[in-house]
Design an enzyme around this catalytic site. Structure first.
Site, mmCIF file in Angstrom:
data_model
loop_
_atom_site.group_PDB
_atom_site.id
_atom_site.type_symbol
_atom_site.label_atom_id
_atom_site.label_comp_id
_atom_site.label_asym_id
_atom_site.label_seq_id
_atom_site.Cartn_x
_atom_site.Cartn_y
_atom_site.Cartn_z
ATOM 1 N N GLU A 375 0.801 -1.227 0.000
ATOM 2 C CA GLU A 375 0.000 0.000 0.000
ATOM 3 C C GLU A 375 0.834 1.277 0.000
ATOM 4 O OE1 GLU A 375 -2.971 -0.086 3.068
ATOM 5 O OE2 GLU A 375 -4.049 -1.734 2.135
ATOM 6 N N TYR A 428 -11.366 -2.989 1.972
ATOM 7 C CA TYR A 428 -12.092 -3.163 3.237
ATOM 8 C C TYR A 428 -13.494 -2.597 3.108
ATOM 9 C CZ TYR A 428 -7.820 -4.795 5.358
ATOM 10 O OH TYR A 428 -6.705 -5.549 5.663
ATOM 11 N N GLU A 464 -5.803 -8.568 0.731
ATOM 12 C CA GLU A 464 -6.295 -8.316 2.089
ATOM 13 C C GLU A 464 -7.785 -8.066 2.013
ATOM 14 O OE1 GLU A 464 -4.512 -5.140 4.424
ATOM 15 O OE2 GLU A 464 -2.492 -5.751 3.811
HETATM 16 C C1 GCB Z 1 -4.250 -2.493 5.473
HETATM 17 C C2 GCB Z 1 -2.811 -2.694 5.742
HETATM 18 C C3 GCB Z 1 -2.576 -3.489 7.014
HETATM 19 C C4 GCB Z 1 -3.534 -3.021 8.096
HETATM 20 C C5 GCB Z 1 -4.960 -3.282 7.634
HETATM 21 C C6 GCB Z 1 -5.988 -2.783 8.649
HETATM 22 O O1 GCB Z 1 -4.652 -2.169 4.385
HETATM 23 O O2 GCB Z 1 -2.109 -3.247 4.674
HETATM 24 O O3 GCB Z 1 -1.246 -3.318 7.404
HETATM 25 O O4 GCB Z 1 -3.304 -3.635 9.320
HETATM 26 O O5 GCB Z 1 -5.184 -2.605 6.437
HETATM 27 O O6 GCB Z 1 -6.476 -3.565 9.448
HETATM 28 O O7 GCB Z 1 -6.258 -1.585 8.647
#
Ligand code: GCB
Length: 569
Positions: A375, A428, A464
């Site tokens: 990222e 997310y 992710e």
């Molecule tokens: C992400 C990151 C990771 C974080 C995660 C989060 O995109 O790559 O390092 O821990 O989100 O939980 O926010």
């Protein structure tokens, strides 16, 4: 202070927990007499598995090495120093500094807070833009070992398949003598020699090789041959011998516009993102924890993980080779969010870090792809040349593996994506965007995949996805932070992944394997709770959902005959 361990959580002292600056380690060791007497024949080496972040090492008060960067090993030849005073113990002093700068990997900044009505004089904090606690100290074992003065410095092995012939190409580099001979034996696991060689650069051929297969893709995953390299060298009047054995997995990796092929067969990553993280030891190596994690990976039916967001211990990587757990090996290019992180100073360091990582992990069959960053602010214009250069350099050193970086940028504005072999996307939905709105996940995820694929025609990994769940917190209907919400997010993602994996999506890696420590923040409850296991490695309900899914995926994507099915262990 114990080694290996992070120093932060060992004591009750809050100042040590958040300490930024130099810490000092010192230990006296007694070395075997014959290491010290054989002055011209024995080379004594001090090796540090990793120290976070910057380290300077002295032996008996003499500086022997300095190293920038955590997560990777470094060493120094200390022969002349220890052999000069054979009667004395050897005093090893290591100073470690965890201060980060815009040019380190990961980057960070020191901010002095000068308003004396609010902060004491000289008050400063270290700011980082990555989401894990900046644990520091000596994280991996420190060892002293010996070689003869003429020694095997490095071995590079690559493998290929030509019909039913496995081809093992190798290159041995020798230091300390130009008059030497080599003898190489490639042995099966059971000891039988299947090919031999004498040259420093050569090719060994194995008829009908037993291939290295990922876990759950074959009945005998992680099959390793052993390449034993013997060096006999003339040093003055004497003949010295050095022997080194490298595990070799014969396997191939290819990427097409919609598939990831291992040994010519489509491979679907069903796995996790991890952290090196646990109570008390922080990022320090811990054998019991490693064994527990591999048992959980097998239980889960995970065939892969990404070393988010830095290289993991060699001890972990050895087990990946042995068990057939496929690895996306990531360098510590995480938290690169500011324009200064893309200048020449950062770039020069990034290239060195990739060299060190590849030197360490190049012979590992489990490593199927390099990830040069997580990222980064890849929508910034300088990211184009930056990633073009880092990726070209990585490919020049290792032409055998695909290269990626993990993006959360908008597909239309990502300047690094043109240079990667596989698109890795983090998202997310219903968490950081449209919080609480599970109903939009499927639409948004579908759009995400289509946008990336139409733009690049490269295979995509959902590198992710996930949601925080505080263990024991319940809510029906599912609300954010409850275990039920985490399960609901996963199920929404899976519905789309099940369609897209039939097209060009080649993998899904949950964020995260286990809860982990972060800096304190209003969005973090004693750390990040997106683990499907707690930090103590107990399953949340999401772990059972993934377990069912991964074993089903394994049955669909393995190379076993259709009648043979895997059952959960
Ligand atoms: C992400 C990151 C990771 C974080 C995660 C989060 O995109 O790559 O390092 O821990 O989100 O939980 O926010």
């Amino acid at each position: 202070m114990p080694v290996p361990a992070s120093f932060n959580d060992i004591t009750q002292d809050p100042n040590l927990r958040r300490f930024i600056g130099w810490v000092w380690y010192e230990k006296e060791v007694l070395l075997p007499k014959h290491w010290l007497q054989d002055t011209f024949k024995t080379r004594v080496v001090l090796r540090v598995g990793s120290a976070h972040y910057y380290a300077i090492v002295w032996v008996n008060g003499v500086q022997v090495v300095e190293h920038e960067g955590g997560h990777l090993p470094f060493e120094a030849d200390i022969s002349t120093i220890v052999q000069a005073s054979p009667g004395d113990p050897c005093r090893i002093t290591i100073a470690v500094n965890n201060t980060l700068s815009p040019y380190t990997l990961p980057p960070g900044t020191i901010q002095y807070l000068k308003d004396e009505s609010k902060y004491p004089k000289g008050y400063f904090v270290q700011n980082t833009k990555f989401d894990f606690f900046n644990y520091a100290g000596i994280h991996r074992p420190v060892v002293v070992y010996t070689t003869p003065v003429a020694y095997i410095d490095d071995i590079t092995v690559t493998t290929a398949l030509s019909g039913n012939i496995g081809v093992v190409r190798y290159e041995v580099s020798v230091i300390g003598s130009s008059q030497y001979s080599l003898s190489l034996n490639l042995r099966e696991k059971e000891g039988k020699v299947v090919a031999t060689g004498q040259e420093a650069v050569g090719e060994l051929k194995v008829v009908d090789p037993k291939l290295w297969w990922p876990y759950l893709m074959h009945e005998n995953p992680g099959y390793l041959y052993y390449l034993e390299v013997k060096l006999s060298a003339q040093v003055d009047e004497d003949l010295t011998e050095d022997v080194y054995t490298v595990p070799v997995g014969i396997r191939t990796v290819h990427v097409t516009s919609s598939q990831f092929l291992i040994n010519g067969k489509p491979f679907y990553f069903h796995g996790v993102n991890k952290h090196e993280d646990a109570d008390i030891r922080g990022k320090g190596l811990d054998w019991s924890l490693i064994a527990k994690d591999f048992n959980l990976l097998k239980w889960l039916g995970a065939n892969s993980f990404r070393t988010s967001h830095y290289p993991y211990a060699e001890e972990i990587m050895d087990l990946c080779d042995t068990y057939g757990i496929v690895v996306i090996d990531e360098c510590p290019g995480v938290g690169m969010k500011d324009i200064e992180n893309f200048g020449n100073q950062s770039l020069a360091h990034h290239l060195v870090v990739m060299e060190e990582l590849i030197r360490r992990d190049k012979n590992r069959p489990s490593v199927v792809m390099w990830s040069v960053a997580n990222e980064p602010a890849s929508e910034l214009p300088p990211a184009a040349n930056y990633f073009k250069t880092v990726i070209a350099h990585t490919k020049a050193i290792d032409p055998t593996r695909p290269v990626t970086f993990v993006s959360n940028a908008n597909y239309a504005r990502d300047h690094g994506a043109p240079y990667v072999d596989v698109i890795c996307v983090n998202s997310y939905f219903s968490w950081y965007h449209d919080s609480g709105h599970l109903e939009v996940i499927q639409l948004q995820l579908n759009t995400q995949f289509e946008n990336w694929y139409e733009t690049y025609h490269k295979p995509i990994i959902q590198s992710e996805y996930g949601a925080d769940a505080v263990s024991g917190l319940h809510s029906d209907p599912p609300l954010m932070f409850s275990e039920e919400y985490q399960v609901a997010v996963l199920k929404q993602y899976h519905a789309v992944l099940d369609k897209k994996r039939k097209e060009y999506v080649i993998g899904e890696l949950i964020w995260n394997f286990a809860d982990f420590m972060t800096d304190q923040a209003v969005t973090r409850v004693l750390g990040n709770k997106k683990g499907i296991f707690t930090r103590q490695r107990q399953p949340k309900p999401a772990a059972f959902v993934l377990r069912d899914r991964y074993w089903k995926l394994a049955n669909e994507s393995s190379c076993l005959p259709r009648t043979v099915q895997y059952y959960n262990l």
